[in-house]
Design a protein around this motif. Structure first.
Motif, mmCIF file in Angstrom:
data_model
loop_
_atom_site.group_PDB
_atom_site.id
_atom_site.type_symbol
_atom_site.label_atom_id
_atom_site.label_comp_id
_atom_site.label_asym_id
_atom_site.label_seq_id
_atom_site.Cartn_x
_atom_site.Cartn_y
_atom_site.Cartn_z
ATOM 1 N N VAL A 220 37.119 44.274 45.716
ATOM 2 C CA VAL A 220 38.382 43.977 45.029
ATOM 3 C C VAL A 220 38.958 45.269 44.457
ATOM 4 O O VAL A 220 38.325 46.323 44.480
ATOM 5 C CB VAL A 220 38.183 42.941 43.900
ATOM 6 C CG1 VAL A 220 37.872 41.570 44.483
ATOM 7 C CG2 VAL A 220 37.087 43.380 42.943
ATOM 8 N N TYR A 221 40.162 45.159 43.914
ATOM 9 C CA TYR A 221 40.904 46.345 43.471
ATOM 10 C C TYR A 221 41.734 45.986 42.244
ATOM 11 O O TYR A 221 42.367 44.928 42.202
ATOM 12 C CB TYR A 221 41.825 46.805 44.606
ATOM 13 C CG TYR A 221 42.483 48.144 44.423
ATOM 14 C CD1 TYR A 221 41.824 49.311 44.771
ATOM 15 C CD2 TYR A 221 43.781 48.252 43.943
ATOM 16 C CE1 TYR A 221 42.433 50.560 44.637
ATOM 17 C CE2 TYR A 221 44.404 49.483 43.810
ATOM 18 C CZ TYR A 221 43.724 50.633 44.165
ATOM 19 O OH TYR A 221 44.332 51.854 44.037
ATOM 20 N N MET A 222 41.715 46.848 41.234
ATOM 21 C CA MET A 222 42.615 46.730 40.093
ATOM 22 C C MET A 222 43.623 47.852 40.196
ATOM 23 O O MET A 222 43.268 49.024 40.175
ATOM 24 C CB MET A 222 41.856 46.820 38.766
ATOM 25 C CG MET A 222 42.754 46.647 37.537
ATOM 26 S SD MET A 222 41.847 46.703 35.963
ATOM 27 C CE MET A 222 41.474 48.472 35.837
ATOM 28 N N ASN A 223 44.897 47.481 40.325
ATOM 29 C CA ASN A 223 45.944 48.454 40.627
ATOM 30 C C ASN A 223 46.785 48.774 39.400
ATOM 31 O O ASN A 223 47.441 47.897 38.845
ATOM 32 C CB ASN A 223 46.843 47.897 41.741
ATOM 33 C CG ASN A 223 47.952 48.854 42.120
ATOM 34 O OD1 ASN A 223 47.754 50.071 42.139
ATOM 35 N ND2 ASN A 223 49.121 48.312 42.405
ATOM 36 N N GLN A 224 46.735 50.015 38.955
ATOM 37 C CA GLN A 224 47.654 50.547 37.943
ATOM 38 C C GLN A 224 47.733 49.655 36.701
ATOM 39 O O GLN A 224 48.807 49.229 36.293
ATOM 40 C CB GLN A 224 49.049 50.730 38.554
ATOM 41 C CG GLN A 224 49.915 51.718 37.798
ATOM 42 C CD GLN A 224 51.152 52.134 38.584
ATOM 43 O OE1 GLN A 224 51.285 51.853 39.778
ATOM 44 N NE2 GLN A 224 52.068 52.804 37.933
ATOM 45 N N GLN A 225 46.575 49.411 36.097
ATOM 46 C CA GLN A 225 46.530 48.634 34.861
ATOM 47 C C GLN A 225 46.984 49.515 33.692
ATOM 48 O O GLN A 225 46.368 50.530 33.390
ATOM 49 C CB GLN A 225 45.117 48.119 34.598
ATOM 50 C CG GLN A 225 44.891 47.502 33.236
ATOM 51 C CD GLN A 225 45.787 46.306 32.982
ATOM 52 O OE1 GLN A 225 45.896 45.433 33.831
ATOM 53 N NE2 GLN A 225 46.425 46.261 31.817
ATOM 54 N N SER A 226 48.073 49.124 33.047
ATOM 55 C CA SER A 226 48.603 49.909 31.937
ATOM 56 C C SER A 226 47.588 49.985 30.797
ATOM 57 O O SER A 226 47.086 48.958 30.335
ATOM 58 C CB SER A 226 49.899 49.277 31.430
ATOM 59 O OG SER A 226 50.295 49.850 30.203
ATOM 60 N N ALA A 259 38.215 50.240 42.028
ATOM 61 C CA ALA A 259 37.959 49.684 43.363
ATOM 62 C C ALA A 259 36.460 49.500 43.544
ATOM 63 O O ALA A 259 35.677 50.370 43.149
ATOM 64 C CB ALA A 259 38.514 50.602 44.442
ATOM 65 N N SER A 260 36.055 48.374 44.131
ATOM 66 C CA SER A 260 34.635 48.159 44.404
ATOM 67 C C SER A 260 34.323 48.329 45.888
ATOM 68 O O SER A 260 33.203 48.080 46.330
ATOM 69 C CB SER A 260 34.207 46.762 43.945
ATOM 70 O OG SER A 260 34.883 45.750 44.673
ATOM 71 N N GLY A 261 35.320 48.748 46.671
ATOM 72 C CA GLY A 261 35.128 49.005 48.090
ATOM 73 C C GLY A 261 36.138 50.036 48.558
ATOM 74 O O GLY A 261 37.063 50.416 47.833
ATOM 75 N N THR A 262 35.982 50.506 49.785
ATOM 76 C CA THR A 262 36.914 51.480 50.348
ATOM 77 C C THR A 262 38.282 50.832 50.549
ATOM 78 O O THR A 262 38.386 49.714 51.069
ATOM 79 C CB THR A 262 36.384 51.996 51.699
ATOM 80 O OG1 THR A 262 35.106 52.616 51.489
ATOM 81 C CG2 THR A 262 37.338 53.009 52.303
ATOM 82 N N VAL A 263 39.325 51.523 50.150
ATOM 83 C CA VAL A 263 40.684 50.989 50.297
ATOM 84 C C VAL A 263 41.667 52.144 50.453
ATOM 85 O O VAL A 263 41.478 53.225 49.876
ATOM 86 C CB VAL A 263 41.064 50.095 49.094
ATOM 87 C CG1 VAL A 263 41.081 50.893 47.806
ATOM 88 C CG2 VAL A 263 42.411 49.411 49.306
#
Length: 378
Positions: A220-226, A259-263
Motif C-alpha cells: 500500500v501507499y500513503m501519498n503526500q500526507q500533510s 510505501a510498503s512495496g515498490t511503486v
C-alpha cells in the motif's frame, strides 16, 4: 459548531499561525472520532470516521504472531525507461555549505548526504522513523492508497497513477455502470484520448496503516500526507536548516509519504522548490529540465478516481469509480515503467535527463518546474 468556529477563525487570520491551525484540525477530527465510537447514530459527516473504525477492526484481525515485514531493505529495481541522453548538469553530491553556489543559484538538482537529520528534531531511542510518527499522531485518520498492479507477466512496477486509452477504458462494463450510477456520460474520447486513473483510498488511523504496512502482504501507499493535519506536535518535529533559511526558503507544505512495496510515480512538476528528505528505504528520481516539457507529452486527459473496498479475504480491491467528469493536464502520459515508452512517444527519444538514487539520510533538492518521476523501493 466546532468546524464552523474553525472556518471563521481561519478567515479571520488564524491561518498565519500554522501550529494553532494544526492543533484545531486535529482536535476536531479526534472529537468526531470519539463521538462516533460512543454513538450508533451515523451522519454524513461521520463516514470518514466509520471507515476508520472498520479499518481498525479489519487490521486487528491480522495475525499478531507474524513477523513484521521490513520497511527498509534491499529490493530489486524494476526495468525503467529512462531518458536516453544524460543531462550534463548531473546530480552532484554537495555539502550544505556548497548548496547555494552549486545548486540553488544554478537551479540544478543536487543531493546532500546524511542531511535528513537537519530537517527533524533530534530523535532519541531505537524506534524506527515510522514509529516516531505513529507515537506522535497514531490516532490521526489518513488516506491509504492501493497502487495499480502491472499486467500479468510484465516486468513493470506497480504505479500510483495509471494511464489508459480512453476508448478502451470507457468501454469497460464496470466503468459504464459507475458512470450511470453517478448520472454521468463518458467524455468525448477524441478530445480526451487518454484517461488518468487515480488510485482508490481507504481512510484509517496512521497506527493501523503502520500495522498493515508491516504485516499485510498487500503493498500500500500513503501519498503526500500533510504534516499540518497530523497536529502541532508533528509540526514541532520539523526543522528548517540554516543552509536552507539563508536562501530565503521556508517550509511551505511539508508532507509525508509511505510505501510498503515498490511503486512508480509518473512525470510531473511542482511550482515551488522541493526538498525530498529520505528517511528510510530507497528511491530513484529521474529529473528533466523544464525546457523538456514538449518532449514529455503533457496533454489534457480525462481524470477519474477509482473506488477501493475491503474484500472478504481481507485484501483491498478496486471497485468502480468514485469520481469522474473532470480533466487534468499536470501529468505526463509518458511512463518510465513502460518499456514501450520510446516507441509509443517518439519525442521522448530526444530527451536528456539525470537519475538520482537516494539512500536513507539523503536529501534531494528539486528546483521548481523540473519534471520528475519517482521509483520507491521500501
Amino acid at each position: 459548531m466546532g468546524q464552523h468556529w474553525f472556518d471563521s477563525a481561519v478567515e479571520g487570520g488564524l491561518q498565519k499561525n500554522v501550529i494553532a491551525v494544526a492543533d484545531i484540525r486535529k482536535g476536531i477530527a479526534d472529537s468526531a472520532y470519539a463521538r462516533l465510537m460512543k454513538s450508533s447514530h451515523i451522519t454524513s459527516s461521520s463516514w470518514t470516521h466509520l471507515a476508520a473504525l472498520q479499518a481498525a477492526e479489519a487490521i486487528g484481525q491480522l495475525k499478531q504472531d507474524e513477523k513484521p515485514t521490513k520497511l527498509c531493505g534491499k529490493s530489486e529495481l524494476p526495468p525503467l525507461q529512462r531518458p536516453p541522453k544524460n543531462d550534463p548538469l548531473g546530480c552532484p553530491v554537495v555539502k550544505p555549505s556548497q548548496f547555494r553556489s552549486k545548486c540553488f543559484d544554478k537551479q540544478r538538482p543536487c543531493k546532500l548526504r546524511d542531511a535528513s537529520s537537519s530537517f527533524l528534531r533530534r530523535h532519541h531511542g531505537q524506534d524506527t522513523e515510522l514509529d516516531r510518527w505513529v507515537q506522535i499522531a497514531g490516532n490521526v485518520i489518513v488516506k491509504m492508497s492501493l497502487p495499480f498492479s502491472p499486467p500479468e507477466g510484465s516486468k513493470r512496477s506497480p504505479t500510483l497513477n495509471s494511464l489508459e486509452a480512453s476508448e478502451a477504458f470507457y468501454a469497460q462494463p464496470a466503468v459504464a455502470q459507475s458512470l450511470q450510477d453517478m448520472g454521468l456520460e463518458p467524455p468525448n474520447v477524441t478530445n480526451l484520448p487518454w484517461t488518468l486513473q487515480r488510485p482508490g483510498t481507504w481512510e484509517l488511523r496512521l497506527k493501523d496503516l503502520a500495522t498493515w504496512a508491516r504485516r499485510h502482504p498487500q503493498a500500500v501507499y500513503m501519498n503526500q500526507q500533510s504534516v499540518t493535519e497530523l497536529g502541532a506536535r508533528a509540526l514541532s518535529e520539523l526543522r528548517t536548516p540554516t543552509w536552507v533559511k539563508n536562501q530565503g526558503l521556508s517550509l511551505f507544505s511539508p508532507a509525508l509519504w509511505l510505501a510498503s512495496g515498490t511503486v512508480t510515480t509518473g512525470y510531473h512538476y511542482d511550482e515551488p522548490d522541493n526538498f525530498l528528505v529520505q528517511l528510510s528505504g530507497e528511491k530513484e528520481v529521474v529529473l528533466l529540465r523544464p525546457s523538456e516539457i514538449d518532449n514529455l507529452y503533457y496533454v489534457n486527459v480525462s481524470d477519474v478516481q477509482v473506488g477501493l473496498q475491503l474484500q472478504g479475504d481481507s485484501t483491498l480491491g478496486f471497485s468502480g469509480l468514485t469520481g469522474a467528469n473532470r480533466t487534468s493536464h499536470t501529468h505526463s502520459i509518458v511512463s518510465i515503467a513502460d518499456s514501450q515508452a520510446l516507441s509509443s512517444f517518439p519525442n521522448y527519444a530526444h530527451t536528456q535527463g539525470v537519475s538520482c538514487k537516494l539512500q536513507p539520510g539523503d536529501v534531494l533538492y528539486i528546483p521548481a518546474y523540473w519534471h520528475h518521476a519517482v521509483v520507491t523501493l521500501p
